[in-house]
Write a protein that holds these residues in place. Structure first.
Motif, PDB file in Angstrom:
ATOM      1  N   THR A 252       0.829  -1.212   0.000  1.00 11.71           N
ATOM      2  CA  THR A 252       0.000   0.000   0.000  1.00 11.71           C
ATOM      3  C   THR A 252       0.860   1.258   0.000  1.00 11.71           C
ATOM      4  O   THR A 252       0.367   2.347  -0.341  1.00 11.71           O
ATOM      5  CB  THR A 252      -0.914   0.038   1.234  1.00 11.71           C
ATOM      6  N   ASN A 260      -4.187   6.486   0.023  1.00 15.77           N
ATOM      7  CA  ASN A 260      -5.256   7.128  -0.755  1.00 15.77           C
ATOM      8  C   ASN A 260      -6.074   6.118  -1.561  1.00 15.77           C
ATOM      9  O   ASN A 260      -6.987   6.495  -2.287  1.00 15.77           O
ATOM     10  CB  ASN A 260      -4.683   8.190  -1.689  1.00 15.77           C
ATOM     11  N   ASP A 262      -4.957   4.165  -4.006  1.00 17.82           N
ATOM     12  CA  ASP A 262      -4.435   3.852  -5.332  1.00 17.82           C
ATOM     13  C   ASP A 262      -3.876   2.433  -5.409  1.00 17.82           C
ATOM     14  O   ASP A 262      -3.859   1.816  -6.487  1.00 17.82           O
ATOM     15  CB  ASP A 262      -3.337   4.847  -5.725  1.00 17.82           C
ATOM     16  N   ALA A 263      -3.447   1.905  -4.263  1.00 19.23           N
ATOM     17  CA  ALA A 263      -2.887   0.548  -4.253  1.00 19.23           C
ATOM     18  C   ALA A 263      -3.934  -0.485  -4.660  1.00 19.23           C
ATOM     19  O   ALA A 263      -3.593  -1.544  -5.191  1.00 19.23           O
ATOM     20  CB  ALA A 263      -2.329   0.225  -2.863  1.00 19.23           C
ATOM     21  N   ILE A 265      -6.124  -0.105  -7.016  1.00 20.59           N
ATOM     22  CA  ILE A 265      -6.124  -0.134  -8.478  1.00 20.59           C
ATOM     23  C   ILE A 265      -4.921  -0.920  -8.982  1.00 20.59           C
ATOM     24  O   ILE A 265      -5.018  -1.711  -9.930  1.00 20.59           O
ATOM     25  CB  ILE A 265      -6.125   1.301  -9.042  1.00 20.59           C
ATOM     26  N   GLU A 266      -3.767  -0.711  -8.329  1.00 21.12           N
ATOM     27  CA  GLU A 266      -2.581  -1.481  -8.701  1.00 21.12           C
ATOM     28  C   GLU A 266      -2.813  -2.974  -8.479  1.00 21.12           C
ATOM     29  O   GLU A 266      -2.381  -3.813  -9.276  1.00 21.12           O
ATOM     30  CB  GLU A 266      -1.372  -1.015  -7.873  1.00 21.12           C
ATOM     31  N   ASP A 296     -13.042   8.619  -4.681  1.00 20.42           N
ATOM     32  CA  ASP A 296     -12.162   8.984  -5.796  1.00 20.42           C
ATOM     33  C   ASP A 296     -11.961  10.494  -5.825  1.00 20.42           C
ATOM     34  O   ASP A 296     -12.435  11.222  -4.932  1.00 20.42           O
ATOM     35  CB  ASP A 296     -12.726   8.461  -7.122  1.00 20.42           C
ATOM     36  N   GLY A 297     -11.273  10.979  -6.847  1.00 17.40           N
ATOM     37  CA  GLY A 297     -10.972  12.405  -6.929  1.00 17.40           C
ATOM     38  C   GLY A 297     -12.202  13.276  -7.035  1.00 17.40           C
ATOM     39  O   GLY A 297     -12.147  14.478  -6.710  1.00 17.40           O
TER      40      GLY A 297
END
Length: 392
Positions: A252, A260, A262-263, A265-266, A296-297
């Protein structure tokens, strides 16, 4: 005719009528005795048929219009559970078709089909890897999975050009051993004697509850010793250096925290495209609660609940299985798994469930020792990825 002659004729008539009366009485008596004898024999025959009907509760096929074999087994199993009457169940052993499935040579009897289906239904619908894994029925003590790790290769060629030899694929054999899983619910004999008490439903519920909790834990963290081997019992390496025999993980970037998000999604795109279409997130309730807050953003939550009844919640568009045996979020914890578990994890089990009635060990209660044989292990190490709550 003289008076004396008349009297003589009258006496002869009386005598004749008396003889006829006696003959008729004797005939009536004979008829009555024959009727009584017929009734006696009929009653004896009826009693014999009733006894034979009670003892004929077996798994053998019955005549058209008769009781179904499943109902016969259910009645026999009910008699055994309530009173310990084994005669009907042992009668099933006489049927050649049933000898290998009804009576266990090690002790105990096969649970009737209705109760067995109830237990299996609960296991399949529980919050366990079983709900999304591949489940196979076997008759042996182990099950081998052959996995093709590579590709035999292919190539293009023109009509007259030379063909190059393709590579040989690597085949890996994974052997899944079956282990005995047991449960031992108990009930008082007084409760069993109550005909209004639905013993089959009660027994199925208690066995299913114990089995589901034991299985759920083993499929996640089991060490493979007398139990299935769980997904987290295998080695985990950074997905950038992943090798067969290990599970790849994505960090993470923050110790003990999701950052945040994003991990996530990875993690999704670390899984091969051939697996993503059938992929599922697996985590416990605490982790699910933390991820529900992620946005999300544009301020939209990454987590979405299913609109239809019974539809699983979704994270980034993929279903989520809440399995309480997954670890909590913490430093270095592999708290989230993502993958195609139908391809990645295989559960092998024998289809029969057995129960042994024990009225002696816990008087005044009756113990029911229920057993089944089941095993499980990772069958494709490329099909499952982990999210590690760590910097690297």
């Amino acid at each position: 005719m003289s008076e004396t002659g008349t009297e003589s004729r009258s006496g002869e008539d009386v005598f004749a009528f008396t003889q006829v009366g006696q003959a008729l009485a004797g005939l009536v008596g004979d008829v009555q005795r024959q009727r009584d004898e017929f009734n006696r024999k009929f009653q004896e025959q009826e009693e014999r048929m009733t006894k034979m009907d009670r003892k004929s509760v077996s798994g053998r096929p019955v005549l058209a219009g008769g009781v179904k074999a499943e109902d016969v087994h259910t009645r026999a199993f009910d008699a055994y559970i309530r009173s310990g009457d084994e005669d009907a169940l042992r009668g099933l052993e006489m049927d050649v078709k049933s000898m290998s499935t009804v009576v266990n040579g090690d002790g105990g009897f096969l649970i009737d089909p209705v109760t067995s289906e109830t237990i299996q239904g609960v296991l399949s619908s529980s919050a366990s890897i079983r709900a999304i894994a591949s489940v196979v029925n076997v008759e042996a003590s182990s099950y081998d999975v052959l996995v093709d790790q590579g590709d035999a290769g292919a190539g293009w060629a023109d009509e007259i050009g030379a063909r190059s030899e393709t590579g040989t694929p690597t085949i890996d054999r994974i052997s899944i051993k079956l282990h005995e899983l047991s449960a031992m619910p108990k009930a008082s004999q007084r409760l069993l004697d109550d005909t209004a008490f639905d013993i089959e439903t009660w027994l199925a519920g208690r066995i299913a509850d114990t089995f589901s909790r034991a299985e759920a834990g083993a499929f996640i963290t089991g060490d493979g010793n007398d139990k299935p081997r769980g997904i987290l019992n295998h080695g985990a390496v950074d997905n950038d250096v992943w090798t067969w025999g290990n599970l790849g993980y994505i960090p993470t970037g923050v110790d003990g925290d999701i950052g945040n998000g994003d991990a996530l999604i990875e993690l999704v795109y670390a899984l091969g495209a051939e697996y993503r279409a059938n992929a599922t997130f697996v985590m416990n309730s605490k982790t699910a609660g933390a991820l529900r807050k992620l946005k999300d953003g544009d301020g939209r939550h990454l987590w979405s609940d299913g609109f239809a009844s019974g539809e699983p919640a979704r994270l980034l568009g993929y279903p989520v299985l809440v399995a309480e045996d997954m670890p909590d979020i913490g430093t270095g914890a592999d708290a989230i798994a993502f993958g195609d578990f139908r391809a990645g994890y295989t559960i092998a089990e024998r289809p029969d469930l057995r129960v042994l009635r024990d009225p002696f060990s816990a008087k005044p209660h009756v113990l029911f020792y229920a057993t089944k044989r089941v095993g499980g292990d990772v069958s494709d190490f490329a099909a499952i990825k982990l999210l590690r709550f760590a910097t690297a």
